[in-house]
Design a protein around this motif. Structure first.
Motif, PDB file in Angstrom:
ATOM      1  N   THR A  53      12.274 -49.907 -36.464  1.00  0.00           N
ATOM      2  CA  THR A  53      11.222 -50.586 -35.707  1.00  0.00           C
ATOM      3  C   THR A  53      11.723 -50.997 -34.322  1.00  0.00           C
ATOM      4  OG1 THR A  53      11.833 -52.666 -36.822  1.00  0.00           O
ATOM      5  CG2 THR A  53       9.969 -51.436 -37.724  1.00  0.00           C
ATOM      6  N   THR A  54      12.994 -51.372 -34.235  1.00  0.00           N
ATOM      7  CA  THR A  54      13.571 -51.735 -32.942  1.00  0.00           C
ATOM      8  C   THR A  54      13.504 -50.565 -31.971  1.00  0.00           C
ATOM      9  OG1 THR A  54      15.081 -53.360 -33.929  1.00  0.00           O
ATOM     10  CG2 THR A  54      15.673 -52.490 -31.770  1.00  0.00           C
ATOM     11  N   ILE A  55      13.897 -49.378 -32.434  1.00  0.00           N
ATOM     12  CA  ILE A  55      13.901 -48.191 -31.579  1.00  0.00           C
ATOM     13  C   ILE A  55      12.483 -47.682 -31.305  1.00  0.00           C
ATOM     14  CG2 ILE A  55      14.574 -45.757 -31.466  1.00  0.00           C
ATOM     15  CD1 ILE A  55      17.119 -46.551 -33.020  1.00  0.00           C
ATOM     16  N   ILE A  56      11.692 -47.549 -32.360  1.00  0.00           N
ATOM     17  CA  ILE A  56      10.348 -46.966 -32.224  1.00  0.00           C
ATOM     18  C   ILE A  56       9.472 -47.788 -31.285  1.00  0.00           C
ATOM     19  CG2 ILE A  56       8.192 -46.504 -33.455  1.00  0.00           C
ATOM     20  CD1 ILE A  56       9.953 -45.676 -35.860  1.00  0.00           C
ATOM     21  N   PHE A  57       9.447 -49.104 -31.507  1.00  0.00           N
ATOM     22  CA  PHE A  57       8.551 -49.922 -30.689  1.00  0.00           C
ATOM     23  C   PHE A  57       9.122 -50.198 -29.304  1.00  0.00           C
ATOM     24  CE2 PHE A  57       6.937 -51.042 -35.006  1.00  0.00           C
ATOM     25  CZ  PHE A  57       5.692 -50.467 -34.833  1.00  0.00           C
ATOM     26  N   GLY A  58      10.452 -50.043 -29.144  1.00  0.00           N
ATOM     27  CA  GLY A  58      11.024 -50.076 -27.805  1.00  0.00           C
ATOM     28  C   GLY A  58      10.566 -48.874 -26.990  1.00  0.00           C
ATOM     29  N   LEU A  59      10.632 -47.690 -27.603  1.00  0.00           N
ATOM     30  CA  LEU A  59      10.144 -46.479 -26.947  1.00  0.00           C
ATOM     31  C   LEU A  59       8.640 -46.553 -26.692  1.00  0.00           C
ATOM     32  CD1 LEU A  59      12.134 -43.763 -28.940  1.00  0.00           C
ATOM     33  CD2 LEU A  59      12.492 -44.439 -26.557  1.00  0.00           C
ATOM     34  N   PHE A  60       7.916 -47.148 -27.632  1.00  0.00           N
ATOM     35  CA  PHE A  60       6.466 -47.274 -27.500  1.00  0.00           C
ATOM     36  C   PHE A  60       6.114 -48.127 -26.285  1.00  0.00           C
ATOM     37  CE2 PHE A  60       2.388 -49.316 -28.886  1.00  0.00           C
ATOM     38  CZ  PHE A  60       1.608 -48.174 -28.837  1.00  0.00           C
ATOM     39  N   LEU A  61       6.870 -49.193 -26.053  1.00  0.00           N
ATOM     40  CA  LEU A  61       6.633 -50.041 -24.885  1.00  0.00           C
ATOM     41  C   LEU A  61       6.826 -49.244 -23.597  1.00  0.00           C
ATOM     42  CD1 LEU A  61       6.134 -52.755 -23.492  1.00  0.00           C
ATOM     43  CD2 LEU A  61       8.561 -53.269 -23.802  1.00  0.00           C
ATOM     44  N   GLY A  62       7.920 -48.481 -23.525  1.00  0.00           N
ATOM     45  CA  GLY A  62       8.152 -47.661 -22.346  1.00  0.00           C
ATOM     46  C   GLY A  62       7.075 -46.614 -22.149  1.00  0.00           C
ATOM     47  N   TRP A  63       6.606 -46.016 -23.245  1.00  0.00           N
ATOM     48  CA  TRP A  63       5.577 -44.965 -23.164  1.00  0.00           C
ATOM     49  C   TRP A  63       4.243 -45.528 -22.688  1.00  0.00           C
ATOM     50  CZ3 TRP A  63       0.955 -43.879 -25.753  1.00  0.00           C
ATOM     51  CH2 TRP A  63       0.461 -42.572 -25.581  1.00  0.00           C
ATOM     52  N   THR A  64       3.831 -46.662 -23.245  1.00  0.00           N
ATOM     53  CA  THR A  64       2.547 -47.248 -22.830  1.00  0.00           C
ATOM     54  C   THR A  64       2.588 -47.680 -21.370  1.00  0.00           C
ATOM     55  OG1 THR A  64       3.248 -49.415 -23.695  1.00  0.00           O
ATOM     56  CG2 THR A  64       1.918 -48.030 -25.136  1.00  0.00           C
ATOM     57  N   ASP A  65       3.725 -48.199 -20.940  1.00  0.00           N
ATOM     58  CA  ASP A  65       3.838 -48.642 -19.548  1.00  0.00           C
ATOM     59  C   ASP A  65       3.729 -47.471 -18.587  1.00  0.00           C
ATOM     60  OD1 ASP A  65       4.291 -50.610 -17.525  1.00  0.00           O
ATOM     61  OD2 ASP A  65       6.353 -49.882 -17.360  1.00  0.00           O
TER      62      ASP A  65
END
Length: 200
Positions: A53-65
């Protein structure tokens, strides 16, 4: 935050809308969190889950931005936008998922810029932190640990105030350099947890 508390007529109108949006965004996590509290506290504590979850949602934040354009200001948020952010906040119940990270991701999806996404996330943290602290203290008191319950309430209030101070300072920083440092931090943390798991 001072703008949120402005007594001016137009400011008061905006503040009422923001208050309603915060209330609406809080409803999903209250309903789901209350129903799943025991399961979350006892069955979802795997290091691998936290790493994922740390990795997935970190990447998700970068992707949405990167992929969602700025379409509106915080003053133009609708109840539907707030509800979308509220449903995303449910994901913060998963260990390793940053509550501020996932709500800022959702705020970028509905069209807010980085600074206003962080602002709304900060305001949204107030009822969430207070609710979580109250629930934990209530469980301790019902188990007979009255003094520990009082300490938990005090600790929750102190940590909540500290979190608000930190987030308010970070809002200006985020507006200038974006979410990239936060994403990198989560990649490093997630990788470290995976190494720790397999080295144990």
């Amino acid at each position: 935050l001072m703008g949120f508390l402005s007594p001016a007529a137009e400011g008061a109108k905006v503040n009422r809308r923001s208050a309603w949006n915060i209330l609406i965004a809080t409803i999903p996590i209250v309903l789901v969190g209350g129903a799943l509290f025991h399961i979350i506290e006892t069955d979802l504590r795997s290091i691998l889950l936290v790493a994922a979850t740390t990795i997935i949602f970190g990447l998700f934040l970068g992707w949405t931005d990167k992929h969602y354009p700025i379409r509106k200001s915080l003053d133009e948020m609708t109840a539907k936008d707030a509800l979308i952010i509220g449903f995303f906040q449910i994901l913060a119940l998963l260990p390793g998922t940053s509550r501020s990270g996932i709500t800022m991701s959702a705020a970028r999806i509905v069209g807010l810029d980085r600074t206003e996404a962080a602002h709304f996330s900060m305001l949204l943290s107030i009822p969430t932190i207070l609710g979580a602290g109250t629930l934990a203290a209530s469980n301790l008191v019902s188990a007979g640990n009255v003094e520990v319950g009082r300490e938990a309430v005090t600790g929750a209030i102190a940590s909540g105030l500290f979190a608000l101070c930190v987030i308010s300072l970070l809002m200006r920083w985020i507006g200038r350099i974006g979410f990239t440092p936060f994403v990198i931090y989560r990649m490093i943390l997630g990788a470290g947890l995976i190494v720790l798991y397999f080295a144990a």
